[in-house]
Design an enzyme around this catalytic site. Structure first.
Site, PDB file in Angstrom:
ATOM      1  N   GLU A 103      89.542 -52.839 126.520  1.00 48.14           N
ATOM      2  CA  GLU A 103      90.840 -52.869 127.184  1.00 48.14           C
ATOM      3  C   GLU A 103      90.683 -53.060 128.668  1.00 48.14           C
ATOM      4  OE1 GLU A 103      92.478 -49.143 124.515  1.00 48.14           O
ATOM      5  OE2 GLU A 103      92.588 -49.105 126.684  1.00 48.14           O
ATOM      6  N   CYS A 116      92.128 -52.402 136.152  1.00 48.07           N
ATOM      7  CA  CYS A 116      91.377 -51.255 135.646  1.00 48.07           C
ATOM      8  C   CYS A 116      90.467 -51.772 134.530  1.00 48.07           C
ATOM      9  CB  CYS A 116      92.367 -50.222 135.107  1.00 48.07           C
ATOM     10  SG  CYS A 116      91.561 -48.820 134.326  1.00 48.07           S
ATOM     11  N   CYS A 123      83.455 -44.070 124.177  1.00 49.60           N
ATOM     12  CA  CYS A 123      82.883 -43.254 125.248  1.00 49.60           C
ATOM     13  C   CYS A 123      82.172 -42.062 124.617  1.00 49.60           C
ATOM     14  CB  CYS A 123      83.981 -42.760 126.193  1.00 49.60           C
ATOM     15  SG  CYS A 123      83.335 -41.833 127.617  1.00 49.60           S
ATOM     16  N   CYS A 127      85.602 -35.939 126.537  1.00 51.61           N
ATOM     17  CA  CYS A 127      86.650 -35.160 127.222  1.00 51.61           C
ATOM     18  C   CYS A 127      87.805 -34.962 126.227  1.00 51.61           C
ATOM     19  CB  CYS A 127      87.131 -35.880 128.482  1.00 51.61           C
ATOM     20  SG  CYS A 127      85.786 -36.166 129.659  1.00 51.61           S
ATOM     21  N   CYS A 130      91.144 -37.186 126.102  1.00 54.71           N
ATOM     22  CA  CYS A 130      91.025 -38.635 126.334  1.00 54.71           C
ATOM     23  C   CYS A 130      90.905 -39.394 125.014  1.00 54.71           C
ATOM     24  CB  CYS A 130      89.809 -38.904 127.214  1.00 54.71           C
ATOM     25  SG  CYS A 130      89.523 -40.646 127.537  1.00 54.71           S
ATOM     26  N   GLU A 173      82.062 -44.291 130.039  1.00 56.23           N
ATOM     27  CA  GLU A 173      81.549 -43.581 131.210  1.00 56.23           C
ATOM     28  C   GLU A 173      80.828 -44.617 132.091  1.00 56.23           C
ATOM     29  OE1 GLU A 173      81.765 -41.154 133.141  1.00 56.23           O
ATOM     30  OE2 GLU A 173      80.012 -41.750 134.274  1.00 56.23           O
ATOM     31  N   SER A 228      85.619 -37.128 138.063  1.00 54.17           N
ATOM     32  CA  SER A 228      86.611 -36.481 137.193  1.00 54.17           C
ATOM     33  C   SER A 228      86.267 -35.002 137.044  1.00 54.17           C
ATOM     34  CB  SER A 228      86.606 -37.160 135.820  1.00 54.17           C
ATOM     35  OG  SER A 228      87.055 -38.480 135.948  1.00 54.17           O
ATOM     36  N   CYS A 347      93.608 -45.002 129.086  1.00 52.55           N
ATOM     37  CA  CYS A 347      92.355 -45.505 128.537  1.00 52.55           C
ATOM     38  C   CYS A 347      92.192 -45.223 127.052  1.00 52.55           C
ATOM     39  CB  CYS A 347      91.155 -44.922 129.285  1.00 52.55           C
ATOM     40  SG  CYS A 347      91.520 -43.523 130.310  1.00 52.55           S
TER      41      CYS A 347
HETATM   42  N1  SAH Z   1      84.408 -41.912 132.290  1.00 61.22           N
HETATM   43  C1  SAH Z   1      85.059 -42.062 133.562  1.00 61.22           C
HETATM   44  C2  SAH Z   1      86.237 -43.018 133.474  1.00 61.22           C
HETATM   45  C3  SAH Z   1      87.299 -42.484 132.597  1.00 61.22           C
HETATM   46  S1  SAH Z   1      88.957 -42.979 132.758  1.00 61.22           S
HETATM   47  C4  SAH Z   1      85.519 -40.720 134.072  1.00 61.22           C
HETATM   48  O1  SAH Z   1      85.375 -39.742 133.343  1.00 61.22           O
HETATM   49  O2  SAH Z   1      85.990 -40.639 135.193  1.00 61.22           O
HETATM   50  C5  SAH Z   1      89.534 -42.500 134.302  1.00 61.22           C
HETATM   51  C6  SAH Z   1      90.283 -41.177 134.393  1.00 61.22           C
HETATM   52  O3  SAH Z   1      91.350 -41.052 133.448  1.00 61.22           O
HETATM   53  C7  SAH Z   1      89.366 -40.003 134.176  1.00 61.22           C
HETATM   54  O4  SAH Z   1      89.582 -39.071 135.197  1.00 61.22           O
HETATM   55  C8  SAH Z   1      89.839 -39.474 132.847  1.00 61.22           C
HETATM   56  O5  SAH Z   1      89.505 -38.135 132.660  1.00 61.22           O
HETATM   57  C9  SAH Z   1      91.323 -39.744 132.909  1.00 61.22           C
HETATM   58  N2  SAH Z   1      92.021 -39.658 131.623  1.00 61.22           N
HETATM   59  C10 SAH Z   1      91.522 -39.850 130.393  1.00 61.22           C
HETATM   60  N3  SAH Z   1      92.455 -39.640 129.442  1.00 61.22           N
HETATM   61  C11 SAH Z   1      93.601 -39.321 130.099  1.00 61.22           C
HETATM   62  C12 SAH Z   1      94.915 -38.986 129.669  1.00 61.22           C
HETATM   63  N4  SAH Z   1      95.248 -38.978 128.383  1.00 61.22           N
HETATM   64  N5  SAH Z   1      95.823 -38.702 130.623  1.00 61.22           N
HETATM   65  C13 SAH Z   1      95.491 -38.748 131.932  1.00 61.22           C
HETATM   66  N6  SAH Z   1      94.281 -39.076 132.393  1.00 61.22           N
HETATM   67  C14 SAH Z   1      93.322 -39.338 131.484  1.00 61.22           C
END
Ligand code: SAH
Length: 369
Positions: A103, A116, A123, A127, A130, A173, A228, A347
Site C-alpha cells: 500500500e 506515505c 510487519c 504492535c 496496528c 518496520e 513510535s 497502514c
Molecule cells: N514500523 C514503523 C512504521 C509504522 S506506521 C513504526 O512503527 O513507526 C507509522 C505509525 O502509524 C506508527 O507510529 C504506528 O504505530 C502508527 N499506527 C499503526 N496503526 C495505527 C492505527 N490503527 N491508528 C493510528 N496509528 C497507527
C-alpha cells in the site's frame, strides 16, 4: 499473469524501466545503438512526466519505443486499486511481481504532496493496535519496489505538481529493511538519477530499533526520524509494542538522542492515543517527564479504528488535555489529523480488506478510475 492456487504470479522477465539507474539505462541505450541523450529523455518521462505506456513517449523514435516495450515495463509494480477519499487522499494498492500487495498513500495538504510508503509486506513488530502486523511479516520490499511507490503516486498528480514530502509510515518496520530503504531514498533524493527531493523532506518512522537508528545516523543523511513511542513506561509499552520487551524504552531514547547528536535533526516521538489505555492524565505527565529537556517533538495520533480490534479513539477533550500537560513540560506537541478514513488509509488496512474478502469478485480490483 495469474498463477496457480498459491496466488503466486509468474515473474515477468521484463525489468522496470523507471527503477533502472542512469548507468543501467546508458548501457542499454548504447547496446541498442541509440544516442546517450536518450537516457535523459527517458528519465524525464520517469520522474517528471506522466506516461501511461511507452507509446506516450513521443519524443523517442518509434523503434526505440518498440524495443523498450519489448524488454521493459514502466513500473516495478502494477496499480491494482486506487481509492480516492472525500478529503482528496489517494490510497493505492500496488501488486508486486510475486502477486503480493503493498500500500501507499498520497496526501494533499496545501501545497504539500506527501506520499506515505511501505517497506515490507506485512510487519513483524506486532504492535497490538496496528493492522499491518496482524499476520506477521512476509518479506522485505526490494529497493525498486520502495522507489516505485513514489513514482506511482507521482503519476497521479496533475502535470506541474510533484511529490514534495515522503513519510516512511506505511506497512512494515522501516529500519528492518534499512539497506533497501536507503537505496530507494537515495534515488528519490538524487537530482540526476531520481526526483531530486531534499533529504530534509523525508521522514522515516520506526518502532525504535536502537542499533539500526545508530546505523542510520552514521550514514550522513538528513532524514527526519520519527520514533513510535506510544507509551511513557516500560510496562505499558511492553503491552502495546511487544518488541519493547526485548529492547526497552531507555535504549530507544538513548538511540534517538544519539541520532539527534550525530545528525542535528530533532526527533519526533509518535504516540498513538488509545481511548482509556494510554491517554489518561498520568500518561501525559509521565511522557512530559520522560521527554523534558530533550529537543523533541511529540506527534499525537488519534487511533484509527481497525476492524476486529478492540481499541477506542480518544475523546477530543482528552487529546486537548494530554497536549496541554505534555506542553507544560516544555515539549512541543502536534496532533495528527486523520486523513483518508473512508478509504482504509491507515497502514495495512486496505491490503487486509482486499485479502480477507471471501469472494475475489466482491472487491473492485481494476484499472484506476
Ligand atoms: N514500523 C514503523 C512504521 C509504522 S506506521 C513504526 O512503527 O513507526 C507509522 C505509525 O502509524 C506508527 O507510529 C504506528 O504505530 C502508527 N499506527 C499503526 N496503526 C495505527 C492505527 N490503527 N491508528 C493510528 N496509528 C497507527
Amino acid at each position: 499473469m495469474q498463477g496457480g492456487e498459491s496466488g503466486e504470479v509468474e515473474a515477468s522477465p521484463k525489468r522496470p524501466l523507471f527503477g533502472a539507474t542512469a548507468d543501467e539505462l546508458r548501457a542499454w541505450v548504447a547496446a541498442n545503438g541509440h544516442k546517450p541523450y536518450r537516457v535523459k529523455q527517458i528519465q524525464q518521462w520517469a520522474f517528471h512526466r506522466r506516461p501511461k505506456s511507452f507509446a506516450d513517449m513521443s519524443d523517442l523514435p518509434l523503434d526505440l519505443r518498440k524495443k523498450l516495450d519489448a524488454e521493459w515495463t514502466l513500473f516495478a509494480t502494477d496499480l491494482a486499486y486506487r481509492g480516492v477519499a472525500d478529503d482528496g487522499t489517494d490510497k493505492l494498492l500496488l501488486r508486486c511481481r510475486d502477486g503480493r500487495n503493498i500500500e501507499c498513500v498520497l496526501m494533499a495538504d496545501g501545497i504539500r504532496r506527501t506520499v506515505c510508503i511501505s517497506t515490507q509486506v506485512g510487519c513483524g513488530m506486532g504492535c497490538v493496535f496496528c493492522a499491518s502486523g496482524l499476520k506477521g511479516v512476509e518479506r522485505n520490499l526490494s529497493a525498486a519496489e520502495v522507489f516505485d511507490q513514489v513514482l506511482q503516486a507521482q503519476q497521479l498528480l496533475p502535470p506541474g505538481e510533484s511529490v514534495t514530502h515522503i513519510v516512511v509510515m506505511g506497512m512494515g518496520e522501516s529500519l528492518a529493511n534499512l539497506e533497501n530503504l536507503l537505496v530507494a531514498l537515495d534515488r528519490v533524493c538524487s537530482p540526476d538519477d531520481g526526483l531530486g527531493m531534499s533529504q530534509r523532506r523525508v521522514t522515516i518512522s520506526t518502532v525504535g530499533l536502537p542499533e539500526k537508528i545508530r546505523k542510520l545516523a552514521a550514514k550522513d543523511r538528513q532524514y527526519h526520524l520519527a520514533v513510535s513511542l506510544h507509551a511513557p513506561t516500560e510496562e505499558l509499552r511492553d503491552e502495546l509494542v511487544p518488541v519493547n520487551e526485548k529492547i526497552g524504552l531507555t535504549a530507544v531514547l538513548e538511540a534517538a538522542d544519539d541520532y539527534f547528536r550525530i545528525t542535528g535533526r530533532q526527533v519526533t516521538y509518535e504516540y498513538v492515543m488509545l481511548g482509556g489505555l494510554n491517554d489518561r492524565p498520568q500518561h501525559a505527565t509521565a511522557l512530559g517527564r520522560l521527554l523534558k529537556g530533550r529537543k523533541a517533538h511529540v506527534n499525537l495520533i488519534p487511533y484509527n479504528p481497525v476492524a476486529g480490534l478492540p481499541f477506542l479513539r480518544p475523546e477530543p477533550e482528552d487529546v486537548r488535555g494530554f497536549t496541554d500537560r505534555v506542553e507544560g513540560f516544555g515539549v512541543a506537541v502536534t496532533v495528527r489529523r486523520t486523513k483518508g478514513r473512508s478509504i482504509d488509509a491507515a497502514c495495512g488496512q486496505l491490503r487486509r480488506r482486499f485479502e480477507s474478502a471471501a469472494e475475489p469478485e466482491a472487491v473492485a480490483i481494476g484499472p484506476p478510475s
